[in-house]
Design a protein around this motif. Structure first.
Motif, PDB file in Angstrom:
ATOM      1  N   LEU A   5      27.148  74.824 -38.311  1.00 28.23           N
ATOM      2  CA  LEU A   5      28.593  74.886 -38.149  1.00 28.23           C
ATOM      3  C   LEU A   5      29.088  76.227 -38.436  1.00 28.23           C
ATOM      4  O   LEU A   5      30.043  76.805 -37.838  1.00 28.23           O
ATOM      5  N   ILE A   6      28.723  76.851 -39.486  1.00 26.65           N
ATOM      6  CA  ILE A   6      29.086  78.377 -40.001  1.00 26.65           C
ATOM      7  C   ILE A   6      28.759  79.398 -39.048  1.00 26.65           C
ATOM      8  O   ILE A   6      29.898  79.981 -38.733  1.00 26.65           O
ATOM      9  N   ALA A   7      27.711  79.157 -38.211  1.00 28.88           N
ATOM     10  CA  ALA A   7      27.268  80.066 -37.338  1.00 28.88           C
ATOM     11  C   ALA A   7      28.351  80.163 -35.968  1.00 28.88           C
ATOM     12  O   ALA A   7      28.556  81.141 -35.292  1.00 28.88           O
ATOM     13  N   LYS A   8      29.405  79.162 -35.897  1.00 27.99           N
ATOM     14  CA  LYS A   8      30.215  78.985 -34.936  1.00 27.99           C
ATOM     15  C   LYS A   8      31.557  79.775 -35.165  1.00 27.99           C
ATOM     16  O   LYS A   8      32.324  80.011 -34.404  1.00 27.99           O
ATOM     17  N   ILE A   9      31.482  80.351 -36.637  1.00 29.59           N
ATOM     18  CA  ILE A   9      32.690  80.875 -37.053  1.00 29.59           C
ATOM     19  C   ILE A   9      32.452  82.531 -37.172  1.00 29.59           C
ATOM     20  O   ILE A   9      31.508  82.886 -38.266  1.00 29.59           O
ATOM     21  N   PRO A  10      33.179  83.510 -36.352  1.00 29.12           N
ATOM     22  CA  PRO A  10      32.773  84.704 -36.442  1.00 29.12           C
ATOM     23  C   PRO A  10      33.178  85.433 -38.019  1.00 29.12           C
ATOM     24  O   PRO A  10      34.218  84.823 -38.348  1.00 29.12           O
ATOM     25  N   ASN A  11      32.636  86.016 -38.552  1.00 30.50           N
ATOM     26  CA  ASN A  11      32.717  86.743 -39.646  1.00 30.50           C
ATOM     27  C   ASN A  11      33.012  85.965 -40.854  1.00 30.50           C
ATOM     28  O   ASN A  11      33.651  86.183 -41.754  1.00 30.50           O
ATOM     29  N   LYS A  69      23.874  84.308 -41.391  1.00 26.22           N
ATOM     30  CA  LYS A  69      23.586  83.148 -42.129  1.00 26.22           C
ATOM     31  C   LYS A  69      23.196  83.485 -43.549  1.00 26.22           C
ATOM     32  O   LYS A  69      22.400  84.778 -43.763  1.00 26.22           O
ATOM     33  N   VAL A  70      23.644  82.789 -44.772  1.00 25.32           N
ATOM     34  CA  VAL A  70      23.092  83.236 -45.917  1.00 25.32           C
ATOM     35  C   VAL A  70      22.336  81.947 -46.477  1.00 25.32           C
ATOM     36  O   VAL A  70      22.859  80.716 -46.150  1.00 25.32           O
ATOM     37  N   GLU A  71      21.156  82.055 -46.793  1.00 24.76           N
ATOM     38  CA  GLU A  71      20.377  80.772 -47.470  1.00 24.76           C
ATOM     39  C   GLU A  71      20.150  81.203 -48.856  1.00 24.76           C
ATOM     40  O   GLU A  71      19.318  82.002 -48.972  1.00 24.76           O
ATOM     41  N   VAL A  72      19.985  79.992 -49.671  1.00 24.14           N
ATOM     42  CA  VAL A  72      19.340  80.121 -51.243  1.00 24.14           C
ATOM     43  C   VAL A  72      18.292  79.285 -51.013  1.00 24.14           C
ATOM     44  O   VAL A  72      18.703  77.903 -50.702  1.00 24.14           O
ATOM     45  N   PHE A 111      20.724  88.651 -39.957  1.00 21.27           N
ATOM     46  CA  PHE A 111      21.829  89.562 -39.417  1.00 21.27           C
ATOM     47  C   PHE A 111      21.381  89.582 -37.941  1.00 21.27           C
ATOM     48  O   PHE A 111      20.367  89.087 -37.456  1.00 21.27           O
ATOM     49  N   ASP A 112      22.462  89.770 -37.082  1.00 16.15           N
ATOM     50  CA  ASP A 112      22.276  90.032 -35.736  1.00 16.15           C
ATOM     51  C   ASP A 112      21.874  91.380 -35.615  1.00 16.15           C
ATOM     52  O   ASP A 112      21.984  92.131 -36.522  1.00 16.15           O
ATOM     53  N   THR A 113      21.481  91.630 -34.204  1.00 18.13           N
ATOM     54  CA  THR A 113      21.239  93.132 -34.031  1.00 18.13           C
ATOM     55  C   THR A 113      22.426  94.064 -34.349  1.00 18.13           C
ATOM     56  O   THR A 113      23.292  93.603 -34.096  1.00 18.13           O
ATOM     57  N   TYR A 120      22.952  99.457 -37.813  1.00 15.19           N
ATOM     58  CA  TYR A 120      22.461  99.900 -39.262  1.00 15.19           C
ATOM     59  C   TYR A 120      20.956  99.848 -39.625  1.00 15.19           C
ATOM     60  O   TYR A 120      20.329 100.616 -40.057  1.00 15.19           O
ATOM     61  N   PHE A 121      20.451  98.769 -39.364  1.00 13.63           N
ATOM     62  CA  PHE A 121      19.097  98.414 -39.687  1.00 13.63           C
ATOM     63  C   PHE A 121      18.330  97.754 -38.723  1.00 13.63           C
ATOM     64  O   PHE A 121      18.980  97.053 -37.949  1.00 13.63           O
ATOM     65  N   GLU A 122      16.981  97.518 -38.679  1.00 14.89           N
ATOM     66  CA  GLU A 122      16.212  96.874 -37.795  1.00 14.89           C
ATOM     67  C   GLU A 122      16.177  95.474 -38.310  1.00 14.89           C
ATOM     68  O   GLU A 122      15.616  94.666 -37.343  1.00 14.89           O
ATOM     69  N   ASN A 123      16.050  95.053 -39.446  1.00 16.16           N
ATOM     70  CA  ASN A 123      15.795  93.985 -40.066  1.00 16.16           C
ATOM     71  C   ASN A 123      16.623  92.733 -39.310  1.00 16.16           C
ATOM     72  O   ASN A 123      17.844  92.960 -39.432  1.00 16.16           O
ATOM     73  N   ASP A 124      15.958  91.608 -39.225  1.00 15.08           N
ATOM     74  CA  ASP A 124      16.690  90.330 -38.622  1.00 15.08           C
ATOM     75  C   ASP A 124      17.073  89.590 -39.931  1.00 15.08           C
ATOM     76  O   ASP A 124      17.941  89.121 -40.282  1.00 15.08           O
TER      77      ASP A 124
END
Length: 271
Positions: free
Chosen positions: A73-79, A108-111, A127-129, A132-136
C-alpha cells in the motif's frame, strides 16, 4: 540480701567476643542464603527470557503478512518514505538537501529481525532507478556474536560518476532545520560507519520507532498544520466573541445615555 557476683574484665571480653562471633556467623549464613535465593531469581529470569523470545518469534511470523500488505500500500504513495524521514526529528537532522533528493527514489524500507531475535537485525532500503547509484537495494546489518560483542556491515554503494554524496558537503536543507556545522555530512555516510555498532542510534530509531508505525511520521506535518489551523480558528472565535462583547457594551452605554436624555426632557417639561 545476696551480693551479685562480680564479672571479671576477662570474662566480659570473652562474652563480647562470643557475641561478635555469633553475629558474624549469622551474617555469613544470611549471605549464603541470599546467594541461593538470587540464583533462583536468575534462573527464573533466564527462563523468562527464553519464553519471551519464543513469544516474539511467534508474533514476528504473524506480523509478516501485515508488513507485506502495508509495504504494498505504501508503494502507491509517492515520496512516502522520504516524507516520513523528513518529518522525524532525529532522522531529519541527518539529512541535507541532496540526501532528500536521493531519498525521493526510496520505494521501500524493510526491517528483518534474525530468527533468534537476539542476535541482530537487517534494514533494507529499496530504490527505483536513480541518478545517484546503481544499487536497487542497500542494506545494513547489525550482529551480536556469542560473547555479546556488536558489529555491523553494509552493502557497498555503487555511486555513479561525480554523484558520491558521501564525498560532498551540502548546504542545509529546506527550512534551514539542519545542524550548525558548516559542512553537512551525508545521510549515506551511515552505511559506511561501523565504528560503534552498539551505539548506532539511527538503526535503533528506524527499527524501534519508524518501522512499527511509519504512517504517523508521514502524516506528522499534516497533523501539525491541522493543529495550527484549529488554533487559528480558536483565536478568530475569541476575537469575534470579544468584538460582540464590546458591541454589546456600546449598546448598553447608548441605551443608558438615551434614558438619561429622556429623564432630562421630562424634568424640563415639568418645570
Amino acid at each position: 540480701m545476696a551480693t551479685p557476683a562480680k564479672v571479671t574484665k576477662a570474662e566480659g571480653e570473652n562474652n563480647h567476643e562470643n557475641a561478635d562471633e555469633q553475629a558474624d556467623k549469622e551474617q555469613q549464613e544470611a549471605i549464603e542464603q541470599i546467594d541461593e535465593v538470587q540464583n533462583e531469581i536468575d534462573r527464573l529470569n533466564e527462563q523468562a527470557s527464553e519464553e519471551i523470545v519464543k513469544v516474539e518469534q511467534k508474533y514476528n511470523k504473524l506480523r509478516q503478512p501485515y508488513f507485506q500488505k502495508r509495504s504494498d500500500l505504501i508503494a502507491k504513495i509517492p515520496n512516502f518514505w522520504v516524507t516520513a524521514f523528513v518529518n522525524h526529528p532525529q532522522v531529519s537532522a541527518l539529512l541535507n538537501e541532496e540526501d532528500e533528493e536521493a531519498l525521493q527514489f526510496l520505494t521501500k524500507v524493510e526491517v528483518q529481525e534474525f530468527e533468534d531475535i537476539k542476535s541482530g537485525y537487517k534494514i533494507n532500503f529499496n530504490f527505483d532507478t536513480n541518478p545517484y547509484f546503481e544499487n536497487d537495494v542497500i542494506s545494513k546489518e547489525f550482529h551480536l556474536n556469542d560473547s555479546g560483542e556488536p558489529s555491523s556491515k553494509s552493502t557497498p554503494i555503487k555511486w555513479k560518476a561525480a554523484k558520491d554524496l558521501t564525498k560532498k558537503s551540502s548546504q542545509p536543507g529546506k527550512g534551514g532545520r539542519k545542524r550548525n556545522h558548516e559542512e553537512q555530512e551525508s545521510f549515506f555516510c551511515w552505511f559506511t560507519d561501523h565504528g560503534d555498532a552498539g551505539a548506532d542510534e539511527l538503526g535503533e530509531v528506524i527499527k524501534d520507532d519508524i518501522w512499527p508505525n511509519p504512517l504517523q511520521y508521514y502524516l506528522a506535518s499534516e497533523i501539525e498544520e491541522e493543529g495550527a489551523g484549529d488554533a487559528d480558528e480558536e483565536l478568530d472565535e475569541e476575537g469575534l466573541d470579544e468584538e460582540e462583547d464590546f458591541e454589546g457594551e456600546d449598546e448598553d452605554v447608548e441605551g443608558e445615555e438615551e434614558d438619561e436624555a429622556g429623564e432630562d426632557e421630562g424634568e424640563e417639561d415639568e418645570g
